[in-house]
Design a protein around this motif. Sequence first.
Motif, PDB file in Angstrom:
ATOM      1  N   ALA A 121       0.843  -1.197   0.000  1.00  0.00           N
ATOM      2  CA  ALA A 121       0.000   0.000   0.000  1.00  0.00           C
ATOM      3  C   ALA A 121       0.879   1.248   0.000  1.00  0.00           C
ATOM      4  O   ALA A 121       1.745   1.409   0.859  1.00  0.00           O
ATOM      5  CB  ALA A 121      -0.921   0.001   1.218  1.00  0.00           C
ATOM      6  N   LEU A 122       0.667   2.105  -0.982  1.00  0.00           N
ATOM      7  CA  LEU A 122       1.421   3.361  -1.096  1.00  0.00           C
ATOM      8  C   LEU A 122       0.792   4.418  -0.190  1.00  0.00           C
ATOM      9  O   LEU A 122      -0.433   4.497  -0.099  1.00  0.00           O
ATOM     10  CB  LEU A 122       1.381   3.858  -2.542  1.00  0.00           C
ATOM     11  CG  LEU A 122       1.844   2.896  -3.640  1.00  0.00           C
ATOM     12  CD1 LEU A 122       1.432   3.430  -5.015  1.00  0.00           C
ATOM     13  CD2 LEU A 122       3.352   2.718  -3.580  1.00  0.00           C
ATOM     14  N   THR A 123       1.630   5.240   0.434  1.00  0.00           N
ATOM     15  CA  THR A 123       1.097   6.314   1.283  1.00  0.00           C
ATOM     16  C   THR A 123       0.718   7.509   0.406  1.00  0.00           C
ATOM     17  O   THR A 123       1.364   8.559   0.416  1.00  0.00           O
ATOM     18  CB  THR A 123       2.101   6.748   2.359  1.00  0.00           C
ATOM     19  OG1 THR A 123       3.304   7.196   1.709  1.00  0.00           O
ATOM     20  CG2 THR A 123       2.444   5.596   3.298  1.00  0.00           C
ATOM     21  N   LEU A 198      12.890   1.205  -5.215  1.00  0.00           N
ATOM     22  CA  LEU A 198      14.183   1.877  -5.033  1.00  0.00           C
ATOM     23  C   LEU A 198      14.622   2.703  -6.238  1.00  0.00           C
ATOM     24  O   LEU A 198      15.109   3.832  -6.075  1.00  0.00           O
ATOM     25  CB  LEU A 198      15.259   0.827  -4.698  1.00  0.00           C
ATOM     26  CG  LEU A 198      16.651   1.408  -4.447  1.00  0.00           C
ATOM     27  CD1 LEU A 198      16.705   2.172  -3.132  1.00  0.00           C
ATOM     28  CD2 LEU A 198      17.706   0.291  -4.466  1.00  0.00           C
ATOM     29  N   SER A 199      14.492   2.164  -7.447  1.00  0.00           N
ATOM     30  CA  SER A 199      15.044   2.833  -8.636  1.00  0.00           C
ATOM     31  C   SER A 199      14.408   4.184  -8.928  1.00  0.00           C
ATOM     32  O   SER A 199      14.985   4.984  -9.669  1.00  0.00           O
ATOM     33  CB  SER A 199      14.903   1.942  -9.870  1.00  0.00           C
ATOM     34  OG  SER A 199      15.551   0.712  -9.661  1.00  0.00           O
ATOM     35  N   ASN A 200      13.220   4.445  -8.350  1.00  0.00           N
ATOM     36  CA  ASN A 200      12.624   5.781  -8.509  1.00  0.00           C
ATOM     37  C   ASN A 200      13.628   6.858  -8.088  1.00  0.00           C
ATOM     38  O   ASN A 200      13.665   7.935  -8.677  1.00  0.00           O
ATOM     39  CB  ASN A 200      11.402   5.978  -7.590  1.00  0.00           C
ATOM     40  CG  ASN A 200      10.269   5.004  -7.816  1.00  0.00           C
ATOM     41  OD1 ASN A 200      10.345   4.139  -8.667  1.00  0.00           O
ATOM     42  ND2 ASN A 200       9.208   5.152  -7.033  1.00  0.00           N
ATOM     43  N   VAL A 201      14.417   6.584  -7.039  1.00  0.00           N
ATOM     44  CA  VAL A 201      15.256   7.623  -6.430  1.00  0.00           C
ATOM     45  C   VAL A 201      16.293   8.168  -7.413  1.00  0.00           C
ATOM     46  O   VAL A 201      16.724   9.318  -7.296  1.00  0.00           O
ATOM     47  CB  VAL A 201      15.930   7.107  -5.127  1.00  0.00           C
ATOM     48  CG1 VAL A 201      17.095   6.157  -5.395  1.00  0.00           C
ATOM     49  CG2 VAL A 201      16.390   8.274  -4.253  1.00  0.00           C
TER      50      VAL A 201
HETATM   51  N1  THG Z   1       6.497   1.363  -5.474  1.00  0.00           N
HETATM   52  C1  THG Z   1       5.858   0.214  -5.781  1.00  0.00           C
HETATM   53  N2  THG Z   1       5.901  -0.337  -7.004  1.00  0.00           N
HETATM   54  C2  THG Z   1       6.600   0.285  -7.988  1.00  0.00           C
HETATM   55  C3  THG Z   1       7.283   1.486  -7.726  1.00  0.00           C
HETATM   56  C4  THG Z   1       7.215   2.030  -6.423  1.00  0.00           C
HETATM   57  N3  THG Z   1       6.642  -0.270  -9.234  1.00  0.00           N
HETATM   58  C5  THG Z   1       7.233   0.441 -10.332  1.00  0.00           C
HETATM   59  C6  THG Z   1       8.412   1.287  -9.858  1.00  0.00           C
HETATM   60  N4  THG Z   1       8.028   2.075  -8.720  1.00  0.00           N
HETATM   61  C7  THG Z   1       9.581   0.392  -9.489  1.00  0.00           C
HETATM   62  N5  THG Z   1      10.146  -0.183 -10.667  1.00  0.00           N
HETATM   63  C8  THG Z   1      10.935   0.558 -11.532  1.00  0.00           C
HETATM   64  C9  THG Z   1      11.256   0.001 -12.743  1.00  0.00           C
HETATM   65  C10 THG Z   1      12.041   0.714 -13.641  1.00  0.00           C
HETATM   66  C11 THG Z   1      12.510   1.963 -13.316  1.00  0.00           C
HETATM   67  C12 THG Z   1      12.208   2.517 -12.092  1.00  0.00           C
HETATM   68  C13 THG Z   1      11.411   1.816 -11.201  1.00  0.00           C
HETATM   69  C14 THG Z   1      13.351   2.731 -14.279  1.00  0.00           C
HETATM   70  N6  THG Z   1      13.233   2.436 -15.588  1.00  0.00           N
HETATM   71  C15 THG Z   1      13.986   3.076 -16.635  1.00  0.00           C
HETATM   72  C16 THG Z   1      13.728   4.578 -16.628  1.00  0.00           C
HETATM   73  O1  THG Z   1      12.587   5.003 -16.432  1.00  0.00           O
HETATM   74  O2  THG Z   1      14.691   5.344 -16.801  1.00  0.00           O
HETATM   75  C17 THG Z   1      13.564   2.494 -17.971  1.00  0.00           C
HETATM   76  C18 THG Z   1      14.542   2.798 -19.100  1.00  0.00           C
HETATM   77  C19 THG Z   1      15.149   1.568 -19.722  1.00  0.00           C
HETATM   78  O3  THG Z   1      14.593   1.009 -20.707  1.00  0.00           O
HETATM   79  O4  THG Z   1      16.226   1.155 -19.243  1.00  0.00           O
HETATM   80  O5  THG Z   1      14.087   3.585 -13.891  1.00  0.00           O
HETATM   81  O6  THG Z   1       7.783   3.093  -6.098  1.00  0.00           O
HETATM   82  N7  THG Z   1       5.175  -0.400  -4.803  1.00  0.00           N
END
Ligand code: THG
Length: 267
Positions: A121-123, A198-201
């Motif tokens: 669940a997202l806040t 994590l990768s969002n950061v």
């Molecule tokens: N919380 C929860 N679920 C999630 C997120 C979250 N699901 C999706 C996302 N956030 C987490 N997954 C990713 C997957 C990819 C990227 C970031 C988060 C990413 N992708 C490249 C980009 O956008 O630059 C894609 C480019 C490529 O083709 O390489 O960074 O926060 N519960």
Amino acid sequence: MYVIGERINGMFKDVRKAIQECNTEIVQNLAKAQLEAGANALDVNVGPAAADATEAMVWLVQTIRQVTQAPLAIDTTKPEVMEAGLAEAGAGSIINSTTGQEEKLTVFMPMAQKHKAAIIALTIDEKGIPRDAAGRTEIALRIVASAFENGIEDMQRLFIDPVILPVNVAQTVPQQVMDALREVRLLSDPPPKTVLGLSNVSQGTALRSLINRTYLVMAIAAGLDGAILDPMDEELMNAGITAELLLDKQVYCDDYLKAYLSSVKSG
Ligand code: THG
């Protein structure tokens, strides 16, 4: 550290193309490689471009299920896509995700019960993502209450995600999220689990891997239980495993990295 592999997401070009062309090999290789690298579960997201999201989700889950029975985190905001994904994935799946609005909780919490699924669940509420930690914790409390009302009393099945944003556009957020991770642990006893995408950061930054790795260690120190991340980034995995060692969550031996990975792979 509960690792949910992020790579089966239509946001990535190779996966988007695989979905368009029904290329099972690309998806199955990503499933196997992420589990081999230490993932406990696999995120499954059709991405923004899928023409028919339900059809794409069913195809992805069936394709993955041909090579593994690992838990799948069905990553969609659409109830009908979630329902279809859960039905194909089977018991032990993860709903990714609901938000904190009443109208979302009343749909997704009963769905978690029906499918014996865990739920992330997202806040986030009707006003969006709170600016600070207190706002995140307040929504987390409503989510915990809703889980209980819907019969989800086992806090192992509830993951709170305090929503991390790209540091290049939201530089105060990483600290607010760490404060929220600490506060969420005080909400109930036992507390719900916590998870981050994590990768969002590091989105839009030049040093993605370094930023991911540094923040993972900081978030683990603040109490993070799990993350959606790229387990094939070996330095990232090693940093996370080492952070948990230093927090006394694993017994030290010279081969602690190998020991961690073999314990994950043996289930
Ligand atoms: N919380 C929860 N679920 C999630 C997120 C979250 N699901 C999706 C996302 N956030 C987490 N997954 C990713 C997957 C990819 C990227 C970031 C988060 C990413 N992708 C490249 C980009 O956008 O630059 C894609 C480019 C490529 O083709 O390489 O960074 O926060 N519960």
